[in-house]
Design a protein around this motif. Sequence first.
Motif, PDB file in Angstrom:
ATOM      1  N   THR A  92      44.005  49.635  30.292  1.00  0.00           N
ATOM      2  CA  THR A  92      44.049  48.746  31.264  1.00  0.00           C
ATOM      3  C   THR A  92      42.773  47.921  31.433  1.00  0.00           C
ATOM      4  O   THR A  92      41.772  48.176  31.125  1.00  0.00           O
ATOM      5  N   LEU A  93      43.157  46.702  32.063  1.00  0.00           N
ATOM      6  CA  LEU A  93      41.885  45.511  32.256  1.00  0.00           C
ATOM      7  C   LEU A  93      42.027  45.707  33.926  1.00  0.00           C
ATOM      8  O   LEU A  93      42.778  45.267  34.719  1.00  0.00           O
ATOM      9  N   ARG A 123      45.158  44.800  36.126  1.00  0.00           N
ATOM     10  CA  ARG A 123      45.171  44.981  37.533  1.00  0.00           C
ATOM     11  C   ARG A 123      44.149  44.178  38.221  1.00  0.00           C
ATOM     12  O   ARG A 123      42.900  44.010  37.677  1.00  0.00           O
ATOM     13  N   LEU A 124      44.407  43.287  39.143  1.00  0.00           N
ATOM     14  CA  LEU A 124      43.516  42.412  39.691  1.00  0.00           C
ATOM     15  C   LEU A 124      43.250  42.669  41.163  1.00  0.00           C
ATOM     16  O   LEU A 124      44.190  43.154  42.117  1.00  0.00           O
ATOM     17  N   ARG A 125      42.004  42.514  41.740  1.00  0.00           N
ATOM     18  CA  ARG A 125      41.603  42.807  43.116  1.00  0.00           C
ATOM     19  C   ARG A 125      40.863  41.645  43.416  1.00  0.00           C
ATOM     20  O   ARG A 125      39.895  41.289  42.939  1.00  0.00           O
ATOM     21  N   GLN A 126      41.170  41.115  44.648  1.00  0.00           N
ATOM     22  CA  GLN A 126      40.160  40.178  45.603  1.00  0.00           C
ATOM     23  C   GLN A 126      39.459  40.862  46.305  1.00  0.00           C
ATOM     24  O   GLN A 126      39.840  41.533  47.269  1.00  0.00           O
ATOM     25  N   GLY A 139      31.785  51.724  37.919  1.00  0.00           N
ATOM     26  CA  GLY A 139      32.802  51.925  36.617  1.00  0.00           C
ATOM     27  C   GLY A 139      34.387  51.710  37.401  1.00  0.00           C
ATOM     28  O   GLY A 139      35.195  51.880  36.594  1.00  0.00           O
ATOM     29  N   ARG A 140      34.596  51.290  38.354  1.00  0.00           N
ATOM     30  CA  ARG A 140      35.822  51.067  38.952  1.00  0.00           C
ATOM     31  C   ARG A 140      36.474  50.048  38.571  1.00  0.00           C
ATOM     32  O   ARG A 140      37.584  49.843  38.720  1.00  0.00           O
ATOM     33  N   LEU A 141      35.724  48.719  38.479  1.00  0.00           N
ATOM     34  CA  LEU A 141      36.185  47.607  37.898  1.00  0.00           C
ATOM     35  C   LEU A 141      35.649  47.382  36.484  1.00  0.00           C
ATOM     36  O   LEU A 141      34.619  47.700  36.158  1.00  0.00           O
ATOM     37  N   ASP A 142      36.414  46.869  35.463  1.00  0.00           N
ATOM     38  CA  ASP A 142      35.787  46.617  34.221  1.00  0.00           C
ATOM     39  C   ASP A 142      34.838  45.561  34.339  1.00  0.00           C
ATOM     40  O   ASP A 142      33.871  45.291  33.559  1.00  0.00           O
TER      41      ASP A 142
END
Length: 298
Positions: A92-93, A123-126, A139-142
Motif C-alpha cells: 500500500t502507498l 490511499r490518498l488523504r487531504q 508512520g501512518r502515512l508513507d
Amino acid sequence: MELRQLRHFVAVAEDQHFTRAAERLMVSQSGLSASIRALERELQTPLFVRTTRRVTLTEAGRALLGEAQRILAQVRSAHEAVAAVQGVLRGTLSLGTEQCIAGVHVARLLAAFRRRHPDVEIRLRQAGSGALAEEVAAGRLDLAFAYRAEADTDQLRSAFLNREPMTVLCHPDHRLAAAGAVVTPHDLADEVFVDFHPDWGPRRTTDTAFAAAGVRRTVALEVNDVHGLLDLVDENLGIAVVPRHFRHKRTSLTALPLKDTGEAAYETVALLPPPQAASPAARALMSVLETLPRTEGA
C-alpha cells in the motif's frame, strides 16, 4: 506483546467501537475483547474507557497508540521491502497532500505511478500541513506533499518541490483592483480577509508575512476548500492572500503582487520519514516524481 494484539488495539482505537473494529478485522467480538484484555493485563493498565455506546483511550492508551501505529507501519515496510527485493512492488502507498499543492500535479503523478506499479494499492488523504507532518512522523502515512513549516528532524525529512511568492486576490470592483498597484501588508490592515484553517500552508505563510511586517489582521471567513475561498472572494465578501499560482484558478478575480513580507514565501516539500524507514512504495513514488515536469500547482 504480539503484533496481532497491536493490530486489534489500533483498530478499536480508530473505530472507537469494538463491534465495528471486529467487523473490519473480520474477527469475533469476543475474540477481539479477549485480545485487548490480554494486552491490558500484560501492560498492567487499562487502555480504554468503555461505555455502552463507544470506547475512548485512557492516557496509557494514547501513549501506546502512536508507538503501535509506528510498529505496524515498520512491519508493513519490512514485508514490502522483501517483496521489492524479489522484483515485485506490492502493498500500500499511503499519501497525504494539501489541496492544490505547488510543485506537483498529484493526480498525474499517481496515474504515472499506477501504470508502473499496478499491484500497489493507493490511499490518498487531504489535510492541512501540520496534520500531515504528524501522520508521516508517526508512520501512518508513507509521505506527504505539504508546506515546509520546520527544519528536518530525526523522524521527518523534506525534499524541495517549489517556492513562490504570495499574491492578493480581490473582486474587480474592490478598491484595491481599481488602484492596480503592488500592495503591502500595511495597505491591507483594515481589510476583511478570507483564508484557510491555520493548519494550512497558505494560511501559515500569510500569518508569517503579516507578523514580519508587524501588521495584525482578522480572518472573518475561514474555509477548508480552495474553491470555497475563491467563491467568497468572487462575491466580494473579502480578499485573500494566496500562493501566486492560485491566480490561474479564477481569472475573473484581480491578482496583485504582495511585497514587504520579509522572507516569507510559500515553500512546498515532500515530507518523508528517515531514509531507513521509508517504504519501497514511497521511494518508488519519489522516483516517478523525478521523471515528471514540475508544475505551479493543480
